[in-house]
Scaffold this motif. Sequence first.
Motif, mmCIF file in Angstrom:
data_model
loop_
_atom_site.group_PDB
_atom_site.id
_atom_site.type_symbol
_atom_site.label_atom_id
_atom_site.label_comp_id
_atom_site.label_asym_id
_atom_site.label_seq_id
_atom_site.Cartn_x
_atom_site.Cartn_y
_atom_site.Cartn_z
ATOM 1 N N ALA A 53 -38.578 12.390 -94.348
ATOM 2 C CA ALA A 53 -38.257 13.188 -93.044
ATOM 3 C C ALA A 53 -36.732 12.870 -92.741
ATOM 4 N N ARG A 54 -36.208 11.961 -92.653
ATOM 5 C CA ARG A 54 -35.090 11.376 -92.399
ATOM 6 C C ARG A 54 -33.863 12.131 -93.110
ATOM 7 N N GLU A 55 -34.125 12.224 -94.369
ATOM 8 C CA GLU A 55 -33.154 12.769 -95.269
ATOM 9 C C GLU A 55 -33.019 14.458 -94.934
ATOM 10 N N LEU A 56 -34.486 14.918 -94.941
ATOM 11 C CA LEU A 56 -34.619 16.511 -94.635
ATOM 12 C C LEU A 56 -33.807 16.779 -93.141
ATOM 13 N N ARG A 57 -34.055 15.836 -92.270
ATOM 14 C CA ARG A 57 -33.420 16.121 -90.935
ATOM 15 C C ARG A 57 -31.972 16.300 -91.195
ATOM 16 N N VAL A 58 -31.420 15.070 -91.891
ATOM 17 C CA VAL A 58 -30.011 15.330 -92.052
ATOM 18 C C VAL A 58 -29.465 16.429 -92.949
ATOM 19 N N THR A 59 -30.222 16.707 -93.956
ATOM 20 C CA THR A 59 -29.931 18.020 -94.714
ATOM 21 C C THR A 59 -29.824 19.416 -94.015
ATOM 22 N N LEU A 60 -30.950 19.378 -93.213
ATOM 23 C CA LEU A 60 -30.953 20.734 -92.336
ATOM 24 C C LEU A 60 -29.941 20.657 -91.216
ATOM 25 N N VAL A 61 -29.701 19.782 -90.421
ATOM 26 C CA VAL A 61 -28.508 19.691 -89.448
ATOM 27 C C VAL A 61 -27.268 19.842 -89.810
ATOM 28 N N ALA A 62 -26.867 19.126 -90.872
ATOM 29 C CA ALA A 62 -25.586 19.225 -91.716
ATOM 30 C C ALA A 62 -25.373 20.607 -92.263
ATOM 31 N N GLY A 63 -26.438 21.142 -92.808
ATOM 32 C CA GLY A 63 -26.444 22.569 -93.584
ATOM 33 C C GLY A 63 -26.310 23.707 -92.359
ATOM 34 N N ALA A 64 -26.981 23.412 -91.231
ATOM 35 C CA ALA A 64 -26.821 24.246 -90.119
ATOM 36 C C ALA A 64 -25.490 24.388 -89.693
ATOM 37 N N ILE A 65 -24.973 23.352 -89.259
ATOM 38 C CA ILE A 65 -23.625 23.077 -88.920
ATOM 39 C C ILE A 65 -22.542 24.061 -89.707
ATOM 40 N N LEU A 66 -22.688 23.542 -91.068
ATOM 41 C CA LEU A 66 -21.903 24.130 -91.906
ATOM 42 C C LEU A 66 -21.858 25.670 -92.165
ATOM 43 N N LEU A 67 -23.107 26.186 -91.864
ATOM 44 C CA LEU A 67 -23.354 27.535 -91.903
ATOM 45 C C LEU A 67 -22.716 28.545 -90.610
ATOM 46 N N ALA A 68 -22.983 27.573 -89.329
ATOM 47 C CA ALA A 68 -22.804 28.095 -88.187
ATOM 48 C C ALA A 68 -21.048 28.178 -88.175
ATOM 49 N N VAL A 69 -20.569 27.267 -88.740
ATOM 50 C CA VAL A 69 -19.061 27.206 -88.632
ATOM 51 C C VAL A 69 -18.488 28.569 -89.415
ATOM 52 N N VAL A 70 -19.138 28.866 -90.766
ATOM 53 C CA VAL A 70 -18.687 29.816 -91.439
ATOM 54 C C VAL A 70 -18.871 31.296 -90.878
ATOM 55 N N ALA A 71 -20.088 31.064 -90.059
ATOM 56 C CA ALA A 71 -20.398 32.466 -89.360
ATOM 57 C C ALA A 71 -19.502 32.701 -88.083
ATOM 58 N N ILE A 72 -19.277 31.628 -87.296
ATOM 59 C CA ILE A 72 -18.783 31.694 -85.933
ATOM 60 C C ILE A 72 -17.322 31.910 -86.172
ATOM 61 N N VAL A 73 -16.641 31.051 -86.772
ATOM 62 C CA VAL A 73 -15.324 31.008 -86.716
ATOM 63 C C VAL A 73 -14.530 32.262 -86.730
ATOM 64 N N PRO A 74 -14.650 32.909 -87.819
ATOM 65 C CA PRO A 74 -14.222 34.221 -87.907
ATOM 66 C C PRO A 74 -14.299 35.265 -86.880
ATOM 67 N N ILE A 75 -15.304 35.216 -86.312
ATOM 68 C CA ILE A 75 -15.750 36.070 -85.127
ATOM 69 C C ILE A 75 -15.129 35.686 -83.867
ATOM 70 N N ALA A 76 -15.089 34.466 -83.743
ATOM 71 C CA ALA A 76 -14.400 33.930 -82.654
ATOM 72 C C ALA A 76 -12.670 34.222 -82.588
ATOM 73 N N ALA A 77 -12.223 33.627 -83.823
ATOM 74 C CA ALA A 77 -10.727 34.190 -84.250
ATOM 75 C C ALA A 77 -10.447 35.465 -83.866
ATOM 76 N N ARG A 78 -11.229 36.493 -84.389
ATOM 77 C CA ARG A 78 -10.889 38.053 -84.450
ATOM 78 C C ARG A 78 -11.124 38.538 -82.973
ATOM 79 N N LEU A 79 -12.128 37.918 -82.098
ATOM 80 C CA LEU A 79 -12.209 38.482 -80.716
ATOM 81 C C LEU A 79 -11.040 37.855 -80.044
ATOM 82 N N ALA A 80 -10.488 37.014 -80.200
ATOM 83 C CA ALA A 80 -9.361 36.185 -79.363
ATOM 84 C C ALA A 80 -8.025 37.061 -79.736
ATOM 85 N N LEU A 81 -7.978 37.726 -81.025
ATOM 86 C CA LEU A 81 -6.884 38.263 -81.290
ATOM 87 C C LEU A 81 -7.064 39.894 -80.802
ATOM 88 N N ILE A 82 -8.282 40.267 -80.878
ATOM 89 C CA ILE A 82 -8.519 41.631 -80.539
ATOM 90 C C ILE A 82 -8.261 41.746 -78.802
#
Length: 198
Positions: A53-82
Motif C-alpha cells: 500500500a505504501r509503495e502504491l501510494r508513492v508510485t501514484l503520487v510521484a507519477g501524478a506529479i510528473l504527469l501534471a508537470v508535463v501537462a501544466i508547464v507548457p500551458i502556463a508558459a504559453r498563457l504568460a507569453l500570450i
Amino acid sequence: GLLPATLAAITGGTVAMASADLGVGASAAAATGLAALIVILAVEGPAAVAAAARELRVTLVAGAILLAVVAIVPIAARLALIASGVGSDSATDAASSVAGPVMGLITVALGLAVVGRWGMLPFHVRVSRLTDLVPPETLPLLLAWIAVPLTVVAFAAVDRLIAPLALPLAGERTVLVLLAVVTLAGASLAAWLHDDIR
C-alpha cells in the motif's frame, strides 16, 4: 517475484528513457514503480499488504506529479507569453510574474517526488520497513532501479520545460539544496549511529 518484477522494471525503464515524448516517458516512469508490488506481494503476511500500500501510494503520487508537470508547464508558459504579447520586450517579465510562482511550486514538487521515490530523508521510514520485509537480493531493484526512470524523466522535464523559461527560481533552488543537505547529513549521521549495515 524478482524475475517478473525485474522484467517489468526493465520494460518500463526502457520506454521511459527512450521515449522522445515526455508524456509517454512520464507514464512509463510512473508505471515502473508498480514492479515493486510484484516483489512485495510475493511475501506472505499482513506486513506485505501494508508495504504494498505504501509503495502504491508513492508510485501514484510521484507519477501524478510528473504527469501534471508535463501537462501544466507548457500551458502556463504559453498563457504568460500570450498575455504579454509574443515577441515583445516585456514577454520575459510577464512570464516571470505570471508563471514564476507556478513554476516554483512545480520545481519543488518535482524534487520532493524524486526524493520520495528514492526514500531519502525525510521519507526514509518506508524504505527501512521495506528492507526488513523483502529478501536482500531484491533491494537493488526496489531501492535503485525502479527509481531511476522517474528521476531521469523529472530531470528531462525541468531541462526541457522549465529551464528554457529562465525564470528567477533562486528561492526554490535554495529549498532543493537544503533538502539535499538534510538528506546527505541525515543519512550519514544515521549510518554512523546504527550498526545494521542495511
